[in-house]
Design a protein around this motif. Structure first.
Motif, short mmCIF file in Angstrom:
data_model
loop_
_atom_site.label_atom_id
_atom_site.label_comp_id
_atom_site.label_asym_id
_atom_site.label_seq_id
_atom_site.Cartn_x
_atom_site.Cartn_y
_atom_site.Cartn_z
N THR A 1 -17.00 9.89 15.45
CA THR A 1 -17.80 8.66 15.41
C THR A 1 -19.02 8.69 16.31
O THR A 1 -19.98 7.97 16.08
N SER A 2 -19.02 9.52 17.34
CA SER A 2 -20.11 9.47 18.32
C SER A 2 -21.45 9.88 17.74
O SER A 2 -22.50 9.47 18.23
N ASN A 3 -21.44 10.71 16.71
CA ASN A 3 -22.69 11.19 16.13
C ASN A 3 -22.55 11.26 14.62
O ASN A 3 -22.73 12.32 14.01
N ALA A 4 -22.24 10.13 14.01
CA ALA A 4 -21.95 10.11 12.58
C ALA A 4 -22.91 9.18 11.84
O ALA A 4 -23.59 8.34 12.43
N LEU A 5 -22.94 9.34 10.54
CA LEU A 5 -23.71 8.44 9.70
C LEU A 5 -23.27 7.00 9.94
O LEU A 5 -22.09 6.72 10.16
N ALA A 6 -24.22 6.08 9.86
CA ALA A 6 -23.93 4.67 10.07
C ALA A 6 -22.96 4.12 9.03
O ALA A 6 -22.32 3.09 9.24
N SER A 7 -22.83 4.82 7.94
CA SER A 7 -22.05 4.33 6.79
C SER A 7 -20.66 4.93 6.67
O SER A 7 -20.00 4.74 5.65
N THR A 8 -20.20 5.64 7.71
CA THR A 8 -18.95 6.40 7.56
C THR A 8 -18.03 6.22 8.76
O THR A 8 -18.47 6.26 9.91
N LEU A 9 -16.74 6.07 8.47
CA LEU A 9 -15.68 6.14 9.48
C LEU A 9 -14.57 7.04 8.95
O LEU A 9 -14.11 6.86 7.83
N ASN A 10 -14.14 7.97 9.78
CA ASN A 10 -12.98 8.80 9.45
C ASN A 10 -12.02 8.66 10.62
O ASN A 10 -12.40 8.87 11.78
N PHE A 11 -10.78 8.30 10.34
CA PHE A 11 -9.83 8.04 11.43
C PHE A 11 -8.40 8.26 10.98
O PHE A 11 -8.08 8.30 9.79
#
Length: 375
Positions: free
Chosen positions: A290-300
């Motif tokens: 999440t620290s350097n990811a696209l504004a439109s994406t979450l992976n968890f």
């Protein structure tokens, strides 16, 4: 009705894109290769306008844009198309990474089977490929470096400008699979050291089935790509076949809108992400990149939650995924998350949520409640 949270697989179409595609489907439907009448010339003009629009996103001339069926074909053309040149120069070393899309890794595997030496760079635990590792592996035999702009599973944005700095003065061609980042993260792709860029319309609110390989000149010379198919000579002889004018026009409009609106779109996506992080914050959650990811994406991953169970439980609330749509027909553990050295349970529990500026209200509290109930 579920809210659609799988925009990394494909996005909805912008209304203006639909309008222009309708024009070139219902009215100006002629073949762009028909040069003997005005109908064909209208279609050809639409193609050339779109070529210019697609090139403008990365500040390159329209003559550098080769239309393809999508980023997968563009990747294949960029990688396999260099084989003859590599053999002629006796430079048969390729550098790529373990987190690339299969549309990059599998063509490279083909070249490996033909005697090419492949260096597979590994990401750190945040999903980033180190420019230092790239520098260490470059040799005078390196013909191609292929590294993505943004990962389709985690959304992690790679430091392209640092890679370009490492490659400054080296003869290797630099190819970027920009399927996820093209038109969203603008600045990095403007770097002139990037020789080859693969992109597609359906990740940018345009139609499926159309993409491009952008081939920048270096010292006035184009990358020495050879065609993979023959029969007609379209697209500078690199990609034969009748051009799908309506799809190309739609891609062009999508690219134009991206230039105009990418800042506002990114801001809208960031606001959605902030709401997601707030709603999910009380769960025992581990975010991947999440620290350097696209504004439109979450992976968890959530401790104790299996991704397949979560996808089923969220039906009727949200449509989410647990990996790349291109490899989902037979589920196998994510090669991206494995490369990031996640545990087996984290990989089995990993969910990808991706949205866009057109995404309707997202019931984050309901999503959090369902995920919490599965623990």
């Amino acid at each position: 009705m579920s809210v659609y949270l799988d925009c990394n697989a494909t996005t909805p179409l912008e209304p203006q894109v639909i309008d222009i595609m309708r024009q070139y489907t219902e009215y100006d439907f002629a073949n762009a290769g028909s040069r003997t009448h005005e109908f064909g010339n209208i279609a050809k003009s639409a193609v050339e306008k779109a070529r210019e629009q697609v090139g403008m996103v990365v500040d390159t001339d329209k003559s550098d844009v080769i239309f393809t069926s999508g980023a997968t074909e563009a990747n294949n053309l960029a990688i396999l198309g260099l084989e003859m040149y590599a053999n002629s120069e006796d430079r048969r070393h390729i550098i790529t990474s373990a987190i690339e899309h299969k549309a990059v890794l599998e063509p490279i595997e083909v070249l490996a089977s033909r005697g090419f030496e492949i260096t597979l760079l590994q990401p750190n635990e945040s999903g980033v490929i180190s420019p230092y590792d790239l520098a260490k592996t470059l040799t005078d035999k390196t013909v191609l470096v292929s590294l993505m702009q943004a990962n389709n599973e985690t959304g992690v944005i790679q430091p392209l400008e640092e890679y370009a700095s490492v490659l400054e003065g080296h003869e290797a061609y630099f190819h970027v699979d920009a399927a996820q980042g093209y038109g969203k993260e603008i600045t990095a792709l403007l770097n002139r050291r990037i020789d080859l860029i693969s992109c597609c319309a359906h990740k940018l609110y345009g139609p499926k089935g159309i993409g491009a390989l952008i081939t920048r000149r270096r010292k006035y010379k184009r990358p020495p790509i050879e065609p993979l198919m023959y029969g007609g000579g379209q697209e500078r002889g690199l990609r034969p076949g009748t051009l799908p004018v309506h799809q190309i026009a739609g891609f062009g409009k999508a690219a134009e809108l991206a230039i105009q609106n990418h800042t506002e779109r990114k801001d809208a996506c960031l606001k959605i992400k902030q709401k997601a992080l707030l709603a999910l914050g009380s769960l025992p959650i581990k975010y991947h990149g999440t620290s350097n990811a696209l504004a439109s994406t979450l992976n968890f991953s959530i401790d104790g939650v299996n991704s397949e169970a979560a996808i089923i439980a969220l039906k009727g609330i949200a449509a989410v995924s647990n990996g790349s749509a291109c490899t989902s027909s037979s589920y196998t553990p994510s090669h991206v998350l494995q490369a990031m050295r996640l545990s087996d349970s984290e990989i089995e529990g990993a969910l990808r949520l991706s949205w866009c500026h057109m995404t309707d209200f997202i019931p984050w509290d309901d999503i959090a409640r369902v995920l919490d109930s599965l623990r």
